[in-house]
Design a protein around this motif. Structure first.
Motif, short mmCIF file in Angstrom:
data_model
loop_
_atom_site.label_atom_id
_atom_site.label_comp_id
_atom_site.label_asym_id
_atom_site.label_seq_id
_atom_site.Cartn_x
_atom_site.Cartn_y
_atom_site.Cartn_z
N MET A 110 19.15 28.87 34.31
CA MET A 110 19.15 27.47 33.49
C MET A 110 20.29 26.93 33.77
O MET A 110 21.06 26.77 32.58
CB MET A 110 18.73 27.86 32.20
N GLY A 111 20.59 26.49 34.85
CA GLY A 111 22.10 25.89 35.00
C GLY A 111 23.24 26.69 34.92
O GLY A 111 23.29 27.75 35.47
N SER A 167 13.65 22.43 39.15
CA SER A 167 13.96 21.59 40.38
C SER A 167 12.98 21.65 41.48
O SER A 167 12.05 22.54 41.74
CB SER A 167 15.34 21.86 40.98
N SER A 181 17.76 26.56 38.64
CA SER A 181 16.86 25.99 37.49
C SER A 181 15.26 26.51 37.82
O SER A 181 14.96 26.89 38.78
CB SER A 181 16.92 24.70 37.25
#
Length: 303
Positions: free
Chosen positions: A140-141, A10, A7
């Motif tokens: 993004m994840g 984080s 991400s």
């Protein structure tokens, strides 16, 4: 080194920060890679090495304050090595080398001491036809967002840095991810009409927020998709002038801490309203080269 980037926000543990030392003479107009640099060359306001070194050291001090491991490139004489995000990027545990402008080939060699600490099997070289720079890539994840330019006139734009071949290569390299591409507006000569990279008109911040400039997107539906993804109430819209000054190009140390340019008063107030600590640094001189805080950092490990 066990790479991990899934991400943009984080908690940061390890990063390569560029350097402005021995940046070389002011480029000629023909040597400039972007319209904003050209503007400042013409106006006689191109930034000095002394000012840019001071700005980058201010960022280094903030990163060290938060116990982030900071690597720096080996100095190459008379060579611009500020924007490390251009030369490579990390997704999950893979280090992907960018295919960038040929004049900049030496920049990746200057971080060889970092790459030696990475499992060679995790270092990925994309096919030659896949042009890409890290400013266009955002993990993004389970998604990867990619800025691109798909027009037939791609080769006419020195500001078009990531092509459809690169998007296809990421789809192949990360089959379990949803790779979403966004077509960006490009201009070789008007900086206010040029989204050099995706992070020049969009960036996630905090837990579920985003900074965005609608005018940076060629296709309104793609902009709308992003707004829907975050929710309109979580999106901070910036103006054409704010995009020009690189307001979307801040850098997250965590969901709760960002580094931002001290002149971004409206943005920094909004960030604080969201409960985010804003570490302000001077970075306006570096922004004259159409890059800012995200552009000059290459994250290697986040929680």
């Amino acid at each position: 080194m066990k790479l991990h980037i899934s991400s943009e926000t984080s908690r940061l543990r390890s990063v390569v920060l560029g350097t402005a030392k021995s940046i070389g003479p002011i480029p000629t107009l023909e040597e400039a890679y972007d319209p904003k640099s050209q503007e400042h060359i013409k106006a006689g306001t191109y930034p000095t090495e002394e000012d840019m070194v001071a700005e980058m050291e201010a960022v280094a001090a903030v990163l060290e304050k938060y116990d982030v491991q900071v690597f720096r490139p080996k100095i190459i004489e008379d060579y611009n090595q500020i924007f490390t995000r251009d030369i490579a990027f990390v997704i999950d545990d893979k280090f992907i080398k960018s295919n960038i402008l040929p004049d900049r080939d030496q920049e990746i060699e200057a971080i060889e001491h970092v790459m030696r600490q990475i499992d060679p099997a995790k270092i990925i070289t994309l096919p030659e036809e896949a042009h890409i720079e890290g400013g266009d890539v955002m993990p993004m994840g389970d998604h990867i967002f990619v800025g691109t330019y798909k027009g037939e006139d791609y080769r006419n734009f020195i500001t078009a840095r990531t092509n459809k071949h690169a998007v296809d290569a990421l789809v192949k390299e990360f089959p379990d991810k949803k790779v979403i591409s966004f077509s960006l507006k490009k201009s070789n000569h008007v900086a206010k009409d040029n989204a050099l990279h995706l992070d020049c008109c969009f960036q996630p911040v905090g837990k579920n927020k985003a900074i965005i400039y609608k005018g940076g997107f060629l296709i309104e539906d793609e902009y709308n998709w992003l707004v829907d993804f975050f929710g309109k109430e979580n999106v901070y819209e910036i103006s054409r002038d704010e995009m020009y000054h690189m307001n979307s190009n801040i850098f997250s140390i965590s969901e709760d801490v960002v580094i931002s340019e001290k002149g971004f008063t409206r943005l920094n107030s909004w960030l604080r309203e969201q409960g985010i600590t804003v570490e302000e640094v001077p970075y306006a001189e570096i922004s004259k080269q159409e890059g800012l805080l995200r552009c000059s950092t290459l994250p290697l490990i986040r929680d």
